[in-house]
Write a protein that holds these residues in place. Structure first.
Motif, PDB file in Angstrom:
ATOM      1  N   ALA A  64      12.551  64.001   1.679  1.00 20.70           N
ATOM      2  CA  ALA A  64      12.762  62.573   1.948  1.00 20.70           C
ATOM      3  C   ALA A  64      14.070  62.096   1.323  1.00 20.70           C
ATOM      4  O   ALA A  64      14.824  61.321   1.931  1.00 20.70           O
ATOM      5  CB  ALA A  64      11.585  61.771   1.403  1.00 20.70           C
ATOM      6  N   ASP A  65      14.350  62.575   0.102  1.00 20.69           N
ATOM      7  CA  ASP A  65      15.594  62.197  -0.580  1.00 20.69           C
ATOM      8  C   ASP A  65      16.812  62.687   0.202  1.00 20.69           C
ATOM      9  O   ASP A  65      17.812  61.977   0.307  1.00 20.69           O
ATOM     10  CB  ASP A  65      15.620  62.799  -1.993  1.00 20.69           C
ATOM     11  N   ALA A  66      16.708  63.897   0.737  1.00 21.21           N
ATOM     12  CA  ALA A  66      17.826  64.468   1.499  1.00 21.21           C
ATOM     13  C   ALA A  66      18.121  63.636   2.745  1.00 21.21           C
ATOM     14  O   ALA A  66      19.281  63.381   3.081  1.00 21.21           O
ATOM     15  CB  ALA A  66      17.513  65.919   1.880  1.00 21.21           C
ATOM     16  N   LEU A  67      17.067  63.224   3.432  1.00 21.73           N
ATOM     17  CA  LEU A  67      17.241  62.394   4.625  1.00 21.73           C
ATOM     18  C   LEU A  67      17.894  61.064   4.279  1.00 21.73           C
ATOM     19  O   LEU A  67      18.789  60.592   4.982  1.00 21.73           O
ATOM     20  CB  LEU A  67      15.889  62.162   5.297  1.00 21.73           C
ATOM     21  N   LYS A  68      17.447  60.455   3.180  1.00 23.70           N
ATOM     22  CA  LYS A  68      18.015  59.175   2.761  1.00 23.70           C
ATOM     23  C   LYS A  68      19.487  59.317   2.372  1.00 23.70           C
ATOM     24  O   LYS A  68      20.280  58.395   2.543  1.00 23.70           O
ATOM     25  CB  LYS A  68      17.219  58.619   1.574  1.00 23.70           C
ATOM     26  N   ALA A  69      19.837  60.501   1.850  1.00 19.16           N
ATOM     27  CA  ALA A  69      21.216  60.734   1.419  1.00 19.16           C
ATOM     28  C   ALA A  69      22.146  61.001   2.596  1.00 19.16           C
ATOM     29  O   ALA A  69      23.364  61.036   2.440  1.00 19.16           O
ATOM     30  CB  ALA A  69      21.260  61.899   0.436  1.00 19.16           C
ATOM     31  N   CYS A  78      24.884  74.255   4.340  1.00 20.11           N
ATOM     32  CA  CYS A  78      23.448  74.459   4.150  1.00 20.11           C
ATOM     33  C   CYS A  78      23.119  74.350   2.670  1.00 20.11           C
ATOM     34  O   CYS A  78      23.735  75.019   1.837  1.00 20.11           O
ATOM     35  CB  CYS A  78      23.034  75.824   4.697  1.00 20.11           C
ATOM     36  N   ILE A  79      22.152  73.512   2.360  1.00 20.13           N
ATOM     37  CA  ILE A  79      21.737  73.252   0.979  1.00 20.13           C
ATOM     38  C   ILE A  79      20.246  73.558   0.856  1.00 20.13           C
ATOM     39  O   ILE A  79      19.495  73.383   1.827  1.00 20.13           O
ATOM     40  CB  ILE A  79      22.013  71.770   0.611  1.00 20.13           C
ATOM     41  N   ALA A  80      19.836  74.019  -0.316  1.00 17.36           N
ATOM     42  CA  ALA A  80      18.420  74.329  -0.512  1.00 17.36           C
ATOM     43  C   ALA A  80      17.991  74.009  -1.939  1.00 17.36           C
ATOM     44  O   ALA A  80      18.779  74.156  -2.880  1.00 17.36           O
ATOM     45  CB  ALA A  80      18.148  75.799  -0.212  1.00 17.36           C
ATOM     46  N   THR A  81      16.758  73.568  -2.086  1.00 12.66           N
ATOM     47  CA  THR A  81      16.191  73.410  -3.427  1.00 12.66           C
ATOM     48  C   THR A  81      15.778  74.806  -3.895  1.00 12.66           C
ATOM     49  O   THR A  81      15.488  75.691  -3.074  1.00 12.66           O
ATOM     50  CB  THR A  81      14.970  72.468  -3.409  1.00 12.66           C
ATOM     51  N   LYS A 113      26.030  79.072  -7.431  1.00 13.58           N
ATOM     52  CA  LYS A 113      27.357  78.967  -8.027  1.00 13.58           C
ATOM     53  C   LYS A 113      28.214  77.933  -7.310  1.00 13.58           C
ATOM     54  O   LYS A 113      29.175  77.416  -7.879  1.00 13.58           O
ATOM     55  CB  LYS A 113      28.058  80.328  -7.989  1.00 13.58           C
ATOM     56  N   LEU A 114      27.862  77.645  -6.060  1.00  8.16           N
ATOM     57  CA  LEU A 114      28.619  76.663  -5.282  1.00  8.16           C
ATOM     58  C   LEU A 114      27.944  75.298  -5.280  1.00  8.16           C
ATOM     59  O   LEU A 114      28.419  74.364  -4.635  1.00  8.16           O
ATOM     60  CB  LEU A 114      28.780  77.156  -3.840  1.00  8.16           C
ATOM     61  N   GLY A 115      26.812  75.208  -5.969  1.00 15.10           N
ATOM     62  CA  GLY A 115      26.097  73.929  -6.024  1.00 15.10           C
ATOM     63  C   GLY A 115      25.283  73.631  -4.791  1.00 15.10           C
ATOM     64  O   GLY A 115      24.835  72.493  -4.595  1.00 15.10           O
ATOM     65  N   THR A 116      25.073  74.645  -3.942  1.00 16.94           N
ATOM     66  CA  THR A 116      24.289  74.422  -2.720  1.00 16.94           C
ATOM     67  C   THR A 116      22.839  74.893  -2.866  1.00 16.94           C
ATOM     68  O   THR A 116      22.056  74.772  -1.926  1.00 16.94           O
ATOM     69  CB  THR A 116      24.945  75.118  -1.513  1.00 16.94           C
ATOM     70  N   VAL A 117      22.506  75.430  -4.020  1.00 22.76           N
ATOM     71  CA  VAL A 117      21.105  75.649  -4.396  1.00 22.76           C
ATOM     72  C   VAL A 117      20.885  74.770  -5.607  1.00 22.76           C
ATOM     73  O   VAL A 117      21.378  75.054  -6.697  1.00 22.76           O
ATOM     74  CB  VAL A 117      20.810  77.124  -4.739  1.00 22.76           C
ATOM     75  N   ALA A 129      24.126  66.699  -3.818  1.00 24.64           N
ATOM     76  CA  ALA A 129      24.689  67.792  -3.014  1.00 24.64           C
ATOM     77  C   ALA A 129      25.015  67.326  -1.592  1.00 24.64           C
ATOM     78  O   ALA A 129      26.066  67.661  -1.043  1.00 24.64           O
ATOM     79  CB  ALA A 129      23.710  68.960  -2.973  1.00 24.64           C
ATOM     80  N   VAL A 130      24.121  66.554  -1.001  1.00 26.36           N
ATOM     81  CA  VAL A 130      24.338  66.059   0.366  1.00 26.36           C
ATOM     82  C   VAL A 130      25.510  65.092   0.394  1.00 26.36           C
ATOM     83  O   VAL A 130      26.387  65.179   1.267  1.00 26.36           O
ATOM     84  CB  VAL A 130      23.073  65.376   0.922  1.00 26.36           C
ATOM     85  N   LYS A 131      25.551  64.170  -0.554  1.00 24.41           N
ATOM     86  CA  LYS A 131      26.630  63.193  -0.592  1.00 24.41           C
ATOM     87  C   LYS A 131      27.984  63.862  -0.813  1.00 24.41           C
ATOM     88  O   LYS A 131      28.992  63.468  -0.221  1.00 24.41           O
ATOM     89  CB  LYS A 131      26.362  62.155  -1.684  1.00 24.41           C
ATOM     90  N   SER A 132      28.014  64.889  -1.676  1.00 26.57           N
ATOM     91  CA  SER A 132      29.263  65.612  -1.935  1.00 26.57           C
ATOM     92  C   SER A 132      29.740  66.323  -0.676  1.00 26.57           C
ATOM     93  O   SER A 132      30.927  66.295  -0.338  1.00 26.57           O
ATOM     94  CB  SER A 132      29.063  66.632  -3.062  1.00 26.57           C
ATOM     95  N   ALA A 133      28.800  66.964   0.024  1.00 22.85           N
ATOM     96  CA  ALA A 133      29.145  67.672   1.255  1.00 22.85           C
ATOM     97  C   ALA A 133      29.671  66.703   2.307  1.00 22.85           C
ATOM     98  O   ALA A 133      30.663  66.966   2.986  1.00 22.85           O
ATOM     99  CB  ALA A 133      27.934  68.424   1.782  1.00 22.85           C
TER     100      ALA A 133
END
Length: 247
Positions: free
Chosen positions: A100-105, A129-132, A156-160, A167-171
């Motif tokens: 839900a947070d990812a969608l809002k972001a 592509c980002i993952a928890t 290492k790239l901040g995508t996990v 992460a979404v906002k940065s991307a």
């Protein structure tokens, strides 16, 4: 050949000739033996960018490393201070509140096993592509699909990360990923020709700062950064004086 086909062929030939003349004209503006200050280089590529579309500004950095050696890999992520002039589509592997947070972001695609199934079927309409962390069991199965495309999430790239919002906002804001290639070159698109000179210069310096921070701790002999050049999609390459990047 019909009259319509002849007209289309003539139009393509004219377009090709115009493009060739434009490139030749732009090429004459650049002294290939000279390394320009970063400000001068940006002015040159902007003056050479004249096609009807907004060309991408590319940077290529030759490094003094051996990509064949595991301890000399150069890879990282950097947020461009002025964005890159492109809409980035982001996919996020998450469940529950994190989804839900990812969608809002502003994430474009969010899911778990269902998203994995879509990707396996060839639906790859995203740029990042980002993952928890708890989703890596699902994402790990996609390594052969995401890996070759440079889309595999990496801590290492901040995508996990558990912080999917950041992460979404940065991307979305214009992060650029870079990695060393076989020829020991790092390259990326760092903006658009329509950007102001100052904005392009700032993006170049931000990119170079990130590349320098990614310098391997061992194995590098001689100069780490050997040459830097910039260009637009349809324009000639322009060498940058390395000293001007540190100014």
């Amino acid at each position: 050949m019909t009259k319509k086909e002849k007209t289309a062929s003539a139009a393509k030939k004219k377009e090709k000739n115009v493009g060739g003349k434009r490139y030749a004209s732009a090429f004459k503006l650049v002294d290939r033996t000279k390394a320009y200050s970063v400000v001068e280089a940006v002015k040159l590529i902007k003056s050479a960018a004249k096609p009807k579309f907004d060309e991408t500004v590319d940077i290529a950095v030759n490094l003094g490393v051996d990509p064949k050696q595991s301890d000399q890999q150069v890879r990282g992520m950097v947020a461009m201070p002025n964005g890159i002039g492109k809409t980035i589509r982001v996919a996020v592997f998450a469940r529950g509140d994190k989804a839900a947070d990812a969608l809002k972001a502003g994430a474009d695609l969010v899911g778990a096993d269902d998203l994995a199934e879509k990707i396996l079927k060839g639906e790859m309409n995203f740029d990042r592509c980002i993952a928890t962390p708890d989703m890596m069991g699902v994402v790990g199965k996609l390594g052969k699909v995401l890996g070759p495309r440079g889309l595999m999430p990496n801590p290492k790239l901040g995508t996990v990360t558990p912080n999917v919002v950041e992460a979404v906002k940065s991307a979305k804001s214009g992060q650029v990923e870079f990695r060393i290639e076989k020829a020991a070159i790092v390259q990326a698109g760092i903006g658009k020709a329509s950007f102001s000179e100052e904005a392009i210069v700032q993006n170049i310096k931000a990119f170079m700062e990130a590349v320098n921070k990614a310098k391997p701790t061992s194995g590098v002999k001689g100069n780490y950064v050997k040459k830097v050049s910039i260009s637009t999609t349809m324009g000639p390459g322009v060498k940058i004086d390395l000293a001007s990047l540190a100014a």
